[in-house]
Design a protein around this motif. Structure first.
Motif, PDB file in Angstrom:
ATOM      1  N   PRO A 125       0.593  -1.142   0.034  1.00  0.00           N
ATOM      2  CA  PRO A 125      -0.005   0.019   0.036  1.00  0.00           C
ATOM      3  C   PRO A 125       0.909   1.307  -0.053  1.00  0.00           C
ATOM      4  CG  PRO A 125      -0.989  -1.468   1.528  1.00  0.00           C
ATOM      5  CD  PRO A 125       0.269  -2.222   0.911  1.00  0.00           C
ATOM      6  N   ASP A 126       1.971   1.254   0.743  1.00  0.00           N
ATOM      7  CA  ASP A 126       2.902   2.504   0.661  1.00  0.00           C
ATOM      8  C   ASP A 126       3.888   2.640  -0.376  1.00  0.00           C
ATOM      9  OD1 ASP A 126       1.432   3.094   3.067  1.00  0.00           O
ATOM     10  OD2 ASP A 126       2.730   1.942   4.320  1.00  0.00           O
ATOM     11  N   GLY A 127       3.746   1.578  -1.386  1.00  0.00           N
ATOM     12  CA  GLY A 127       5.014   1.830  -2.435  1.00  0.00           C
ATOM     13  C   GLY A 127       5.394   0.302  -2.939  1.00  0.00           C
ATOM     14  N   VAL A 128       6.648   0.423  -3.314  1.00  0.00           N
ATOM     15  CA  VAL A 128       6.986  -0.709  -3.774  1.00  0.00           C
ATOM     16  C   VAL A 128       8.462  -1.168  -3.051  1.00  0.00           C
ATOM     17  CG1 VAL A 128       7.745  -2.018  -6.172  1.00  0.00           C
ATOM     18  CG2 VAL A 128       6.498   0.024  -5.878  1.00  0.00           C
ATOM     19  N   SER A 129       8.482  -2.506  -2.895  1.00  0.00           N
ATOM     20  CA  SER A 129       9.882  -3.129  -2.359  1.00  0.00           C
ATOM     21  C   SER A 129      10.445  -3.768  -3.635  1.00  0.00           C
ATOM     22  CB  SER A 129       9.434  -4.223  -1.215  1.00  0.00           C
ATOM     23  OG  SER A 129       8.960  -3.654  -0.147  1.00  0.00           O
ATOM     24  N   VAL A 130      11.871  -3.338  -3.733  1.00  0.00           N
ATOM     25  CA  VAL A 130      12.677  -4.064  -4.919  1.00  0.00           C
ATOM     26  C   VAL A 130      13.825  -4.704  -4.339  1.00  0.00           C
ATOM     27  CG1 VAL A 130      11.753  -2.252  -6.403  1.00  0.00           C
ATOM     28  CG2 VAL A 130      14.124  -1.887  -5.098  1.00  0.00           C
ATOM     29  N   THR A 131      14.005  -5.784  -5.172  1.00  0.00           N
ATOM     30  CA  THR A 131      15.180  -6.678  -4.644  1.00  0.00           C
ATOM     31  C   THR A 131      16.345  -6.535  -5.846  1.00  0.00           C
ATOM     32  OG1 THR A 131      14.204  -8.130  -3.353  1.00  0.00           O
ATOM     33  CG2 THR A 131      16.543  -8.907  -4.225  1.00  0.00           C
ATOM     34  N   MET A 132      17.720  -6.188  -5.489  1.00  0.00           N
ATOM     35  CA  MET A 132      18.584  -5.789  -6.437  1.00  0.00           C
ATOM     36  C   MET A 132      19.820  -6.577  -6.614  1.00  0.00           C
ATOM     37  SD  MET A 132      17.964  -1.652  -6.501  1.00  0.00           S
ATOM     38  CE  MET A 132      18.137  -1.583  -4.768  1.00  0.00           C
ATOM     39  N   ALA A 142      15.350  -2.416  -1.459  1.00  0.00           N
ATOM     40  CA  ALA A 142      15.302  -0.984  -1.124  1.00  0.00           C
ATOM     41  C   ALA A 142      13.561  -0.892  -1.168  1.00  0.00           C
ATOM     42  CB  ALA A 142      15.751  -0.072  -1.897  1.00  0.00           C
ATOM     43  N   CYS A 143      13.127   0.142  -0.472  1.00  0.00           N
ATOM     44  CA  CYS A 143      11.524   0.623  -0.636  1.00  0.00           C
ATOM     45  C   CYS A 143      11.455   1.736  -1.502  1.00  0.00           C
ATOM     46  CB  CYS A 143      11.121   0.711   0.815  1.00  0.00           C
ATOM     47  SG  CYS A 143      10.902  -1.006   1.672  1.00  0.00           S
ATOM     48  N   VAL A 144      10.583   2.009  -2.415  1.00  0.00           N
ATOM     49  CA  VAL A 144      10.540   3.104  -3.122  1.00  0.00           C
ATOM     50  C   VAL A 144       9.085   3.645  -3.379  1.00  0.00           C
ATOM     51  CG1 VAL A 144      12.543   2.931  -4.305  1.00  0.00           C
ATOM     52  CG2 VAL A 144      10.573   1.935  -5.264  1.00  0.00           C
ATOM     53  N   LYS A 145       8.823   4.697  -3.318  1.00  0.00           N
ATOM     54  CA  LYS A 145       7.330   5.151  -3.765  1.00  0.00           C
ATOM     55  C   LYS A 145       6.678   4.545  -5.089  1.00  0.00           C
ATOM     56  CE  LYS A 145       3.336   7.129  -2.310  1.00  0.00           C
ATOM     57  NZ  LYS A 145       2.623   6.345  -1.265  1.00  0.00           N
ATOM     58  N   PHE A 146       7.487   5.116  -6.101  1.00  0.00           N
ATOM     59  CA  PHE A 146       7.205   4.576  -7.367  1.00  0.00           C
ATOM     60  C   PHE A 146       8.302   4.027  -8.132  1.00  0.00           C
ATOM     61  CE2 PHE A 146       4.315   8.077  -6.416  1.00  0.00           C
ATOM     62  CZ  PHE A 146       3.159   7.529  -6.635  1.00  0.00           C
TER      63      PHE A 146
END
Length: 483
Positions: A125-132, A142-146
């Motif tokens: 709900p608050d954004g996007v979690s990404v794995t790099m 990392a967590c980003v909004k968009f």
């Protein structure tokens, strides 16, 4: 986060960073590409690059503008189209453009994280979690909004989200070579050779070389064609090849993503749509996506606009992408010379389109980028046709709308326009006046968006108030109403 450091992703990152938005840019490549894929930069894209303060940096690297397009039709007939100065495409190799964009991004204290691959995307709900994943490092999150997925036709962002890439592959192979030629004109003409032997195009390059492009009916992209063979097909056996800098053999795909948005993740450029190189629209369409999306994201992130504004991105850009695919598909069909009737069709089509003025009236305006018309959307009034307001160039990185009064208005009327404009932080702080040398028979007020498009145009103050009310109700943050 922007995934992909090509022209689309870099433009988006510059637009966001310039508006004060924290942005991270990653690319799976170890370093920028050195081979030049795209070449053409049309006037509308030049406008965008100028607003981003990028174009001056690359002007010294390429002052080559195409001033003529010629077709040799293989039946002792030819067609030549002279391009007016304001319609010329600049030939700007993609590595040169990307380097200028990277340097401009650096001016804004943002660098590209090269060699960083996107492994996973999880929305919440608050954004996007990404794995790099990066060389020499363990996978990190990392967590980003968009996220803006601008990572090309083989987009990892699109793949991780499971979004379909709908379309087909043209049943032919295509061949490209950047060469230095001997015995061939070194001018500003883009030449097309359409004959029984096949289709060949030759475009001048800023360094004095030429790009040769050819179609063959083989469906195996591993089929190679040498520059000498391409020249022979064009009837240019007497032209020599001094050196070859780069060659490529490939297939052409015409595809569009099932959706340009999933939650807080957006697709742009080739990640959202891909098409034939006919017309040189690749860079223009991708940068257009970035230019459209970035001001909306920054306005939402700053709390000036509601998230509903972001719904307008796909509403506005999908028709543009589809129009480019449809238009380039027609052009690509004219490269098919595999049968006698197709060659007769091509010859007739080229000559008829030129004689009837179709090229100048329809094709060239479309290529320039000024003919794009957005349908009604949250960022566009349904009461007026969308059009690009060419007489006003917004300063770089604007986040609010600008009212432009065209024609003759009294000081009292300008003051009233200013009063209406002052109702919300979304609107600009001053009214721009444009007066023609010859007085207009009809006055107008244009509400110009940060990307240079008109949200609406009205002829009087009553309709201006209605238009502004509609925008404020649609997507302006109600907490920022003034008075």
């Amino acid at each position: 986060m922007v995934v992909g450091a090509g022209p689309t992703g870099l433009t988006a990152a510059i637009e966001l960073a310039g508006r004060g938005i924290s942005v991270c840019v990653i690319d799976s490549l170890a370093a920028p590409r050195t081979e030049s894929r795209a070449l053409a930069v049309w006037p509308r894209t030049r406008d965008v690059l100028t607003s981003l303060q990028v174009l001056d940096d690359v002007q010294q690297d390429s002052d080559l503008f195409l001033d003529q397009v010629a077709y040799e039709l293989g039946d002792a007939r030819s067609v030549s189209i002279k391009l007016p100065t304001d319609t010329m495409a600049q030939i700007l190799p993609q590595p040169v453009l990307e380097q200028a964009l990277i340097e401009r991004l650096g001016d804004l204290a943002v660098s590209v994280h090269w060699g960083t691959r996107l492994v996973d995307v999880v929305q919440h709900p608050d954004g996007v979690s990404v794995t790099m994943s990066s060389p020499g490092q363990n996978e990190h999150e990392a967590c980003v909004k968009f996220i803006i997925g601008a990572d090309g036709a083989s987009s990892s962002v699109r793949s991780l989200l499971g979004i379909s890439y709908v379309g087909h592959t043209i049943p032919a192979s295509f061949h490209l070579a950047d060469c230095t030629l001997q015995g061939f004109p070194n001018d500003n003409v883009f030449r097309n050779f359409v004959s029984q032997a096949g289709y060949v195009a030759i475009c001048p390059l800023p360094d004095g070389g030429h790009r040769i492009f050819a179609r063959s009916e083989h469906t195996d992209s591993r089929t190679e064609m040498s520059p000498a063979e391409m020249l022979k097909r064009a009837g240019l056996s007497s032209v020599g090849v001094r050196s070859t800098e780069w060659t490529s053999d490939f297939r052409i795909h015409e595809r569009v993503s099932e959706t340009f948005r999933q939650g807080n993740v957006f697709l742009a450029g080739d990640a959202a749509h891909t098409h034939s190189p006919a017309g040189g629209q690749g860079i223009q369409t991708g940068i257009g996506d970035a230019h459209n999306l970035s001001w909306k994201l920054s306005t939402v992130l700053r709390g000036i606009a509601l998230p509903s504004l972001l719904d307008s991105y796909e509403t506005e850009r999908r028709p543009v992408a589809q129009a480019v695919i449809d238009r380039s598909s027609v052009q690509a069909k004219l490269w098919d010379t595999s049968t006698p009737w197709k060659r007769r069709r091509n010859s007739f089509a080229f000559r008829a389109a030129n004689q009837l003025g179709v090229v100048r009236a329809r094709l060239i305006p479309a290529l320039l980028g000024y003919a794009d018309a957005y349908p009604p959307s949250p960022a566009q009034s349904s009461r007026s046709k969308q059009f690009l307001h060419q007489r006003h160039r917004s300063p770089a990185f604007k986040t609010n709308l600008q009212l432009v009064a065209e024609g003759s208005w009294s000081p009292e009327e300008i003051a009233e326009i200013g009063r209406l404009q002052a109702r919300h932080e979304l609107l600009g702080d001053n009214v721009m006046q444009i007066s023609d040398p010859v007085p207009r028979t009809r006055r107008g007020i244009v509400c110009v968006r940060p990307d240079g498009y008109a949200a609406f145009r009205v002829g009087d103050l009553v309709n201006l108030e209605r238009g502004l009310d509609q925008i404020i109700r649609s997507w302006a943050n109600p907490r920022l109403l003034r008075g």
